[in-house]
Design a protein around this motif. Sequence first.
Motif, PDB file in Angstrom:
ATOM      1  N   ARG A 203       0.789  -1.255  -0.057  1.00  0.00           N
ATOM      2  CA  ARG A 203      -0.104   0.075  -0.016  1.00  0.00           C
ATOM      3  C   ARG A 203       0.744   1.324   0.012  1.00  0.00           C
ATOM      4  O   ARG A 203       0.319   2.394  -0.430  1.00  0.00           O
ATOM      5  CB  ARG A 203      -0.924   0.010   1.179  1.00  0.00           C
ATOM      6  CG  ARG A 203      -2.070  -0.839   1.345  1.00  0.00           C
ATOM      7  CD  ARG A 203      -2.932  -1.199   2.457  1.00  0.00           C
ATOM      8  NE  ARG A 203      -3.897  -2.095   2.339  1.00  0.00           N
ATOM      9  CZ  ARG A 203      -4.195  -3.085   3.294  1.00  0.00           C
ATOM     10  NH1 ARG A 203      -3.767  -2.776   4.432  1.00  0.00           N
ATOM     11  NH2 ARG A 203      -5.192  -3.850   3.147  1.00  0.00           N
ATOM     12  N   ASP A 209      -2.720   0.493  -6.419  1.00  0.00           N
ATOM     13  CA  ASP A 209      -3.818   0.026  -5.845  1.00  0.00           C
ATOM     14  C   ASP A 209      -3.904  -1.267  -5.370  1.00  0.00           C
ATOM     15  O   ASP A 209      -3.628  -2.446  -6.062  1.00  0.00           O
ATOM     16  CB  ASP A 209      -5.130   0.364  -6.778  1.00  0.00           C
ATOM     17  CG  ASP A 209      -5.277   1.639  -7.192  1.00  0.00           C
ATOM     18  OD1 ASP A 209      -4.822   2.599  -6.580  1.00  0.00           O
ATOM     19  OD2 ASP A 209      -5.875   1.866  -8.310  1.00  0.00           O
ATOM     20  N   ARG A 229     -10.459   0.749 -14.453  1.00  0.00           N
ATOM     21  CA  ARG A 229      -9.361   1.796 -14.256  1.00  0.00           C
ATOM     22  C   ARG A 229      -8.069   1.417 -14.942  1.00  0.00           C
ATOM     23  O   ARG A 229      -7.369   0.781 -14.670  1.00  0.00           O
ATOM     24  CB  ARG A 229      -8.741   1.719 -12.505  1.00  0.00           C
ATOM     25  CG  ARG A 229     -10.082   2.257 -11.777  1.00  0.00           C
ATOM     26  CD  ARG A 229     -10.029   2.004 -10.405  1.00  0.00           C
ATOM     27  NE  ARG A 229      -9.047   2.872  -9.815  1.00  0.00           N
ATOM     28  CZ  ARG A 229      -9.113   3.726  -9.198  1.00  0.00           C
ATOM     29  NH1 ARG A 229     -10.430   4.173  -9.013  1.00  0.00           N
ATOM     30  NH2 ARG A 229      -8.244   4.599  -8.601  1.00  0.00           N
ATOM     31  N   ALA A 234      -2.929  -2.583 -10.422  1.00  0.00           N
ATOM     32  CA  ALA A 234      -3.636  -3.168  -9.235  1.00  0.00           C
ATOM     33  C   ALA A 234      -3.195  -4.436  -8.598  1.00  0.00           C
ATOM     34  O   ALA A 234      -2.798  -5.053  -9.587  1.00  0.00           O
ATOM     35  CB  ALA A 234      -5.022  -2.826  -9.307  1.00  0.00           C
ATOM     36  N   GLY A 263     -13.794   1.498  -2.522  1.00  0.00           N
ATOM     37  CA  GLY A 263     -12.668   1.464  -1.531  1.00  0.00           C
ATOM     38  C   GLY A 263     -12.942   0.768   0.195  1.00  0.00           C
ATOM     39  O   GLY A 263     -12.558   0.077   0.305  1.00  0.00           O
ATOM     40  N   CYS A 310      -9.940  -1.428  -0.284  1.00  0.00           N
ATOM     41  CA  CYS A 310      -8.893  -0.760  -0.842  1.00  0.00           C
ATOM     42  C   CYS A 310      -8.759   0.704  -0.342  1.00  0.00           C
ATOM     43  O   CYS A 310      -9.611   1.534  -0.858  1.00  0.00           O
ATOM     44  CB  CYS A 310      -8.981  -0.741  -2.515  1.00  0.00           C
ATOM     45  SG  CYS A 310      -7.785   0.116  -3.444  1.00  0.00           S
ATOM     46  N   GLU A 312      -6.894   2.894  -1.221  1.00  0.00           N
ATOM     47  CA  GLU A 312      -6.374   3.920  -1.887  1.00  0.00           C
ATOM     48  C   GLU A 312      -7.703   4.471  -2.719  1.00  0.00           C
ATOM     49  O   GLU A 312      -7.776   5.564  -3.015  1.00  0.00           O
ATOM     50  CB  GLU A 312      -5.517   3.257  -2.978  1.00  0.00           C
ATOM     51  CG  GLU A 312      -4.073   2.847  -2.516  1.00  0.00           C
ATOM     52  CD  GLU A 312      -3.897   1.445  -1.819  1.00  0.00           C
ATOM     53  OE1 GLU A 312      -3.082   1.247  -1.105  1.00  0.00           O
ATOM     54  OE2 GLU A 312      -5.060   0.597  -1.918  1.00  0.00           O
ATOM     55  N   TRP A 313      -8.656   3.543  -3.052  1.00  0.00           N
ATOM     56  CA  TRP A 313      -9.816   3.949  -3.558  1.00  0.00           C
ATOM     57  C   TRP A 313     -10.736   4.542  -2.758  1.00  0.00           C
ATOM     58  O   TRP A 313     -11.367   5.879  -2.968  1.00  0.00           O
ATOM     59  CB  TRP A 313     -10.759   2.740  -4.291  1.00  0.00           C
ATOM     60  CG  TRP A 313      -9.978   1.964  -5.260  1.00  0.00           C
ATOM     61  CD1 TRP A 313      -8.916   2.477  -6.159  1.00  0.00           C
ATOM     62  CD2 TRP A 313     -10.260   0.649  -5.766  1.00  0.00           C
ATOM     63  NE1 TRP A 313      -8.582   1.403  -6.859  1.00  0.00           N
ATOM     64  CE2 TRP A 313      -9.312   0.326  -6.727  1.00  0.00           C
ATOM     65  CE3 TRP A 313     -11.343  -0.066  -5.317  1.00  0.00           C
ATOM     66  CZ2 TRP A 313      -9.685  -0.770  -7.343  1.00  0.00           C
ATOM     67  CZ3 TRP A 313     -11.371  -1.446  -6.016  1.00  0.00           C
ATOM     68  CH2 TRP A 313     -10.412  -1.744  -7.071  1.00  0.00           C
ATOM     69  N   GLU A 316      -9.824   8.388  -2.495  1.00  0.00           N
ATOM     70  CA  GLU A 316     -10.297   9.132  -3.698  1.00  0.00           C
ATOM     71  C   GLU A 316     -11.638   9.621  -3.739  1.00  0.00           C
ATOM     72  O   GLU A 316     -12.136  10.609  -4.216  1.00  0.00           O
ATOM     73  CB  GLU A 316      -9.910   8.378  -4.817  1.00  0.00           C
ATOM     74  CG  GLU A 316      -8.594   8.044  -5.148  1.00  0.00           C
ATOM     75  CD  GLU A 316      -8.426   6.927  -6.586  1.00  0.00           C
ATOM     76  OE1 GLU A 316      -7.522   6.822  -6.847  1.00  0.00           O
ATOM     77  OE2 GLU A 316      -9.582   6.509  -6.955  1.00  0.00           O
TER      78      GLU A 316
END
Length: 397
Positions: A203, A209, A229, A234, A263, A310, A312-313, A316
């Motif tokens: 991560r 991702d 994406r 990922a 996410g 996730c 990371e998602w 966002e």
Amino acid sequence: MSTAVISPTQTSPTSPRPFEWNDLDRRAVDTARALAVDAVGAAGHGHPAAAMSRTPAAHPLFRRLLRHDPGDPGWSNCDCSVLSCAHLVVLWDDDRISLGDDPRSAASEDVSAPFRAHGRHVRQVDWSATGRYEEDMAGLYEALSAAREETGRPSLVAPRTLIGRPWRAASPERAAVFRTHDSTGRGEDGPTHQPVEHLWALRGVPGLDVVRPADAAETAVAWRTVLERTDRPAGLCLSRRDLPVLDRSGAAGVESAEGTARGGYVLAEADGGAPQVVLIATGSEVHTALDARAVLQREGIAARVVSMPCPEWFREQSTAYREEVLPSGVRARVSVEAGSALGWYQLLGDPGIPVGLDRFGASTPYTSLHRRHGFTAERVAATARAALARAAHREAM
């Protein structure tokens, strides 16, 4: 890397047959590879990669080079294949194991050099010499046949194979990598197959991702999202355990897996809709968090479960959505992940407490391992009570 050994007979070998390789041979190799995967799956532990890598060498060895009679295993003139050294012909799998990056960076040791230095007969077959991985069966057969004909000195045959799949996160390219052994839950394989530190290490890679779904439904949505994406790679971190598929029919109070694409999402709401504590979990530990929620609910503690496949998602998403999932007013939070808790503190806040593992695992079935490491509903519920007490203490100060 491993060694398989051919022990030839004391009689002079016969000339090898001309090399043949047809669709039936390829299907036999592929079937043997599939059986290796099935055997590991049936055993519940182990790893099929070595068997899958070495099957192309084993097939011509047993089918065309070794003299044996399956109907008479005691035949005195048969050749033998044994897993030990000190025989004449050694078949060495000079594999390039790569869990990431260029396989050529995995190892630089020249295994054949000591054999050459001692005057041994050495034949190498590089299946990656062309710049891409191609199994040169004719070249391997020729090398094995030459070693069989060499009776004056020991022989080493070293096919260069490949286990793994390179990936890159430094370039804005779409790529997907599947990783297994996602936690200490793979208990029987021991600490070497329990990536305690790997999830947060991955991560921390910029532009990558990392997705750790809780069940098949989240995995399907995660895979669809990865395909949609197109600007970054990922990694999907999957469990090798037989995880149940969550009942999302509505009656169980579990939400749709579509929230995976964002996410993190509210998987199970607290009774009454106003949570006192939030349990944040990923992967197989989501099931433990749901069980802990049931324990807390019976005690009259309103607990929300957030699945966070996730981070990371999730980062966002809009501020409003993140506030909706993790209300700033609910300071009692618990993260549940069978690995390092390194990065969870940014979502837990000051009163929050992680349920993680900041030491290496052990070799034992996952059920006893999880009890030993505290990945149980009772431990998570107790941690939630501690987080509630800590949050109350902070507010009273």
